[in-house]
Write a protein that holds these residues in place. Structure first.
Motif, PDB file in Angstrom:
ATOM      1  N   ILE A  52       6.155  -3.992   9.306  1.00 48.38           N
ATOM      2  CA  ILE A  52       6.508  -3.589   7.851  1.00 48.38           C
ATOM      3  C   ILE A  52       5.935  -2.427   7.356  1.00 48.38           C
ATOM      4  O   ILE A  52       4.794  -2.263   7.324  1.00 48.38           O
ATOM      5  CB  ILE A  52       6.388  -4.784   6.779  1.00 48.38           C
ATOM      6  N   GLY A  53       6.569  -1.515   6.991  1.00 49.59           N
ATOM      7  CA  GLY A  53       6.086  -0.074   6.277  1.00 49.59           C
ATOM      8  C   GLY A  53       5.870  -0.515   5.002  1.00 49.59           C
ATOM      9  O   GLY A  53       6.693  -0.771   4.355  1.00 49.59           O
ATOM     10  N   VAL A  54       4.543   0.061   4.563  1.00 49.65           N
ATOM     11  CA  VAL A  54       4.148  -0.063   3.148  1.00 49.65           C
ATOM     12  C   VAL A  54       3.938   1.231   2.574  1.00 49.65           C
ATOM     13  O   VAL A  54       3.090   1.938   3.356  1.00 49.65           O
ATOM     14  CB  VAL A  54       3.104  -1.057   2.966  1.00 49.65           C
ATOM     15  N   LEU A  55       4.307   1.795   1.482  1.00 43.74           N
ATOM     16  CA  LEU A  55       3.895   3.021   1.029  1.00 43.74           C
ATOM     17  C   LEU A  55       3.315   2.915  -0.380  1.00 43.74           C
ATOM     18  O   LEU A  55       3.880   2.217  -1.216  1.00 43.74           O
ATOM     19  CB  LEU A  55       5.056   3.980   0.954  1.00 43.74           C
ATOM     20  N   GLY A 114       0.023   9.860  -1.652  1.00 48.13           N
ATOM     21  CA  GLY A 114      -0.811  10.834  -2.449  1.00 48.13           C
ATOM     22  C   GLY A 114       0.272  11.170  -3.760  1.00 48.13           C
ATOM     23  O   GLY A 114      -0.012  12.281  -4.261  1.00 48.13           O
ATOM     24  N   TYR A 115       1.121  10.174  -4.077  1.00 45.77           N
ATOM     25  CA  TYR A 115       2.066  10.492  -5.401  1.00 45.77           C
ATOM     26  C   TYR A 115       3.056  11.702  -5.053  1.00 45.77           C
ATOM     27  O   TYR A 115       3.331  12.150  -6.020  1.00 45.77           O
ATOM     28  CB  TYR A 115       1.185  10.890  -6.629  1.00 45.77           C
ATOM     29  N   SER A 116       3.076  12.126  -3.567  1.00 46.46           N
ATOM     30  CA  SER A 116       3.970  13.172  -3.392  1.00 46.46           C
ATOM     31  C   SER A 116       5.431  12.523  -2.812  1.00 46.46           C
ATOM     32  O   SER A 116       5.372  11.981  -1.922  1.00 46.46           O
ATOM     33  CB  SER A 116       3.313  13.991  -2.365  1.00 46.46           C
ATOM     34  N   PRO A 117       6.423  12.830  -3.438  1.00 49.76           N
ATOM     35  CA  PRO A 117       7.862  12.632  -3.007  1.00 49.76           C
ATOM     36  C   PRO A 117       7.980  13.218  -1.551  1.00 49.76           C
ATOM     37  O   PRO A 117       8.658  12.592  -0.636  1.00 49.76           O
ATOM     38  CB  PRO A 117       8.730  13.119  -3.731  1.00 49.76           C
ATOM     39  N   ALA A 118       7.642  14.371  -1.281  1.00 50.33           N
ATOM     40  CA  ALA A 118       7.760  15.119   0.015  1.00 50.33           C
ATOM     41  C   ALA A 118       7.028  14.166   1.052  1.00 50.33           C
ATOM     42  O   ALA A 118       7.555  13.844   2.276  1.00 50.33           O
ATOM     43  CB  ALA A 118       7.179  16.213   0.135  1.00 50.33           C
ATOM     44  N   ILE A 122       8.703   5.377  -7.260  1.00 55.50           N
ATOM     45  CA  ILE A 122      10.116   5.402  -6.645  1.00 55.50           C
ATOM     46  C   ILE A 122      10.529   6.615  -6.066  1.00 55.50           C
ATOM     47  O   ILE A 122       9.591   7.651  -6.267  1.00 55.50           O
ATOM     48  CB  ILE A 122      11.055   5.499  -8.166  1.00 55.50           C
ATOM     49  N   ASP A 123      11.389   6.717  -5.123  1.00 55.13           N
ATOM     50  CA  ASP A 123      11.638   7.789  -4.254  1.00 55.13           C
ATOM     51  C   ASP A 123      12.645   8.707  -4.795  1.00 55.13           C
ATOM     52  O   ASP A 123      13.763   8.234  -5.240  1.00 55.13           O
ATOM     53  CB  ASP A 123      11.860   7.209  -2.867  1.00 55.13           C
ATOM     54  N   ASP A 124      12.542   9.924  -5.166  1.00 59.97           N
ATOM     55  CA  ASP A 124      13.382  10.765  -5.762  1.00 59.97           C
ATOM     56  C   ASP A 124      14.609  11.414  -5.302  1.00 59.97           C
ATOM     57  O   ASP A 124      15.528  11.599  -5.300  1.00 59.97           O
ATOM     58  CB  ASP A 124      12.831  11.823  -6.952  1.00 59.97           C
ATOM     59  N   SER A 125      13.985  11.653  -3.992  1.00 60.06           N
ATOM     60  CA  SER A 125      14.617  12.538  -3.041  1.00 60.06           C
ATOM     61  C   SER A 125      15.729  11.664  -2.351  1.00 60.06           C
ATOM     62  O   SER A 125      15.773  10.556  -1.525  1.00 60.06           O
ATOM     63  CB  SER A 125      13.920  13.003  -1.930  1.00 60.06           C
ATOM     64  N   ASP A 170       7.830  -0.670  -9.987  1.00 57.41           N
ATOM     65  CA  ASP A 170       8.720  -0.173 -10.809  1.00 57.41           C
ATOM     66  C   ASP A 170      10.026  -1.051 -10.698  1.00 57.41           C
ATOM     67  O   ASP A 170      10.426  -1.460  -9.820  1.00 57.41           O
ATOM     68  CB  ASP A 170       9.414   1.120 -10.026  1.00 57.41           C
ATOM     69  N   LEU A 171      10.454  -1.348 -12.168  1.00 56.46           N
ATOM     70  CA  LEU A 171      11.756  -2.367 -12.165  1.00 56.46           C
ATOM     71  C   LEU A 171      12.870  -1.637 -12.162  1.00 56.46           C
ATOM     72  O   LEU A 171      13.883  -2.083 -12.524  1.00 56.46           O
ATOM     73  CB  LEU A 171      11.558  -3.353 -13.310  1.00 56.46           C
ATOM     74  N   VAL A 172      12.600  -0.197 -12.263  1.00 57.91           N
ATOM     75  CA  VAL A 172      13.738   0.859 -12.608  1.00 57.91           C
ATOM     76  C   VAL A 172      15.075   0.667 -11.925  1.00 57.91           C
ATOM     77  O   VAL A 172      16.132   0.515 -12.435  1.00 57.91           O
ATOM     78  CB  VAL A 172      12.838   2.105 -12.634  1.00 57.91           C
ATOM     79  N   PRO A 173      15.002   1.086 -10.675  1.00 56.03           N
ATOM     80  CA  PRO A 173      16.338   1.162  -9.854  1.00 56.03           C
ATOM     81  C   PRO A 173      17.268  -0.210 -10.050  1.00 56.03           C
ATOM     82  O   PRO A 173      17.126  -0.968  -9.175  1.00 56.03           O
ATOM     83  CB  PRO A 173      16.008   1.552  -8.627  1.00 56.03           C
ATOM     84  N   ARG A 174      18.110  -0.223 -10.876  1.00 57.73           N
ATOM     85  CA  ARG A 174      18.782  -1.538 -10.895  1.00 57.73           C
ATOM     86  C   ARG A 174      19.671  -1.706  -9.739  1.00 57.73           C
ATOM     87  O   ARG A 174      20.144  -0.513  -9.401  1.00 57.73           O
ATOM     88  CB  ARG A 174      19.818  -1.519 -12.071  1.00 57.73           C
ATOM     89  N   GLY A 175      19.856  -2.876  -9.239  1.00 57.24           N
ATOM     90  CA  GLY A 175      20.772  -2.798  -8.208  1.00 57.24           C
ATOM     91  C   GLY A 175      19.861  -2.929  -7.121  1.00 57.24           C
ATOM     92  O   GLY A 175      20.301  -2.965  -5.860  1.00 57.24           O
TER      93      GLY A 175
END
Lengths: 312, 312
Positions: free
Chosen positions: B47-50, B83-87, B109-112, B131-136
DNA sequence: CTGAAAGCGCTTACAG
DNA sequence: CTGAAAGCGCTTACAG
């Protein structure tokens, strides 16, 4: 298989083929399957790392060093937390062996010979982190004993008449620090001094408790060596609560130089340990062994530094 | 292949065969090769954990929760620090995809969208932590906004006239806490108040610096919400250095309820966050999805608790 | 309950 | 520089 070659080392393939392959890889979003690669090549590009704790920032920084060294070389880590338990360490080693790691990095000596033989048989190289003890094996660390000695000598030189010692967890490294510390006190003509030891896991909270216990046992205590900075911070908080002036009434010395030590009020005297470097250098040593370029030196002593601040 | 069966599920094999197999396994020290198993079964048990940081104890405890849930089920973790970096997050996701993980657990959350599609295409399930943000999408966490609101309301109710805010890193969760906090101040008829924000990584040391900056900008500040406990501890140390009485002259509130908050002098008012539970429950949700028993609820809100102590 | 066959997706070693 | 063959050590699906 030209594709396989192109992916592993583009220079093995003609520019034309390379271009077509790159294009296809991008178009398809192709990602090589490492399980297949591992199976075929007997190289997993996986490294097993065993640390005794992750709630201790020391090992988190060690892992950062390991990661920074092996990441660029394309290795992934299997990180295991042994919780200071030899049994758990043995269990993790076997579990990781199933993943055919290219190497192991282990903090904390493995006492159980059962696993030792398992490992030997597997042929997977192992580098010890922190402990310099097992002569003849690969190791990167520093002398816990000397570090403890430096603290004892410092407290004695500073004029402590009755220094105490508080410690938790009581893992081998802590006990080595204690041995060096006691030796320094002896050399300075001081008695062994009051000690409060507990096998409970270390925490700031526990530092408060142990300091109270120490003062109850030895009210004339004028300095205390805390086996790590978390304990030292707790001891400092407790002194503030009890209106004990640090360092006038009681000197406090910690161990590790965690980030908060420099900015506490008063700032905390401690020993800076090269934990990031231990991780990085141990990983570098392991990679060289794995890649067939083993260093001649099988032990690296990274040293430590006594950092004298306001608390003692 | 009777051996293979016996190892996966002993009940599929006759007791006699089982006994002979067990004996041979022990005698040979046989360890199954997971790469082969992964390749043949299309199940890696990985399992990958980020997580965005490991120097923040919050995520270390989250990992402990994850580990405690998946360990007994025989899964191993690939732990990545973004490290808080989306990249960096995107890079780690692709790297981990090569290991064919059975699932991903991601904090932050992953923005990209590029990676989003990569992931969708791979079919590897992903559960968001915190994050509870991305509904669905699958998510386990709590409302950062409400937690920030609770702090603003508390400071207002406590009689703060000019509360300030200091924050580092400025990741989305911090900004959500800030939004809730500011809303509470507005509702209480207080202005937005002085704020010192920096994108630098959070640390105790930085808490000292930011507190000084805050007081320089707003000497009449009578309370400060620090976006996390590390900053709050630094702020407290700085107040002690400056002989500012906490909470009389300045109330200090942190966030997370790290272990030291309860024992600092004065003890630190903060919000206890269910980070261990977030890890554990997110992992449990993922395992159910992986094993084809997906829960009907795709979001779990674990809540939080305002812990009022001496500092404010 | 047990076994023979085929194949997972790569790499190695050997020809061309 | 490129390709056909064999095999890494398991599991799946199918017969017995």
């Amino acid at each position: 298989m030209t594709v396989s070659r192109a992916l592993r080392d583009p220079s093995l393939v003609s520019p034309a083929a390379r271009a077509r392959i790159d294009a296809a890889v991008h178009a398809l979003g192709y990602i090589p399957n490492r399980a297949a690669s591992t199976l075929a090549s007997a190289r997993s590009k996986l490294i097993g790392v065993l640390v005794p704790s992750l709630s201790n920032a020391v090992f988190v920084e060690t892992l950062a060093g390991v990661q920074d060294c092996v990441g660029p070389a394309g290795y992934q880590l299997l990180i295991g937390n042994t919780g200071y338990s030899p049994a758990r360490q043995a269990q993790l080693l076997s579990a990781y062996l199933a993943h055919a790691p290219d190497g192991f990095l282990v903090a904390g000596i493995d006492d159980s010979n059962a696993i030792r033989e398992h490992l030997k048989a597997s042929g997977v190289p192992l580098v010890h982190m922190f402990d310099l003890v097992p002569r003849g094996e690969w190791a990167v660390g520093f002398s816990q004993r000397k570090a403890g000695h430096a603290i004892g000598a410092h407290l004695a030189a500073r004029g402590a008449r009755r220094p105490g010692f508080i410690a938790a967890q009581l893992d081998p490294r802590t006990m080595q620090r204690r041995a060096g510390y006691r030796r320094a006190l002896r050399e300075a003509g001081l008695g062994p001094g009051p000690e409060i030891l507990t096998e409970a896991p270390s925490s700031v909270d526990l530092g408060c408790t142990l300091l109270r216990a120490l003062l109850a046992q030895a009210p004339d205590c004028d300095a205390v060596f805390c086996c790590n900075d978390d304990l030292a911070l707790g001891a400092l908080f407790e002194c503030q609560r009890l209106k004990i002036d640090v360092p006038r009434d009681l000197a406090i010395v910690g161990f590790n130089d965690l980030p908060f030590a420099a900015v506490a009020t008063p700032s905390i005297t401690t020993v800076a340990t090269p934990r990031y470097a231990v991780g990085f250098e141990a990983a570098r040593m392991l990679l060289r062994i794995v890649e067939g370029d083993a260093p001649r030196q099988n032990r690296i002593d990274l040293g430590f530094e006594l950092v004298v601040r306001e608390s003692g």
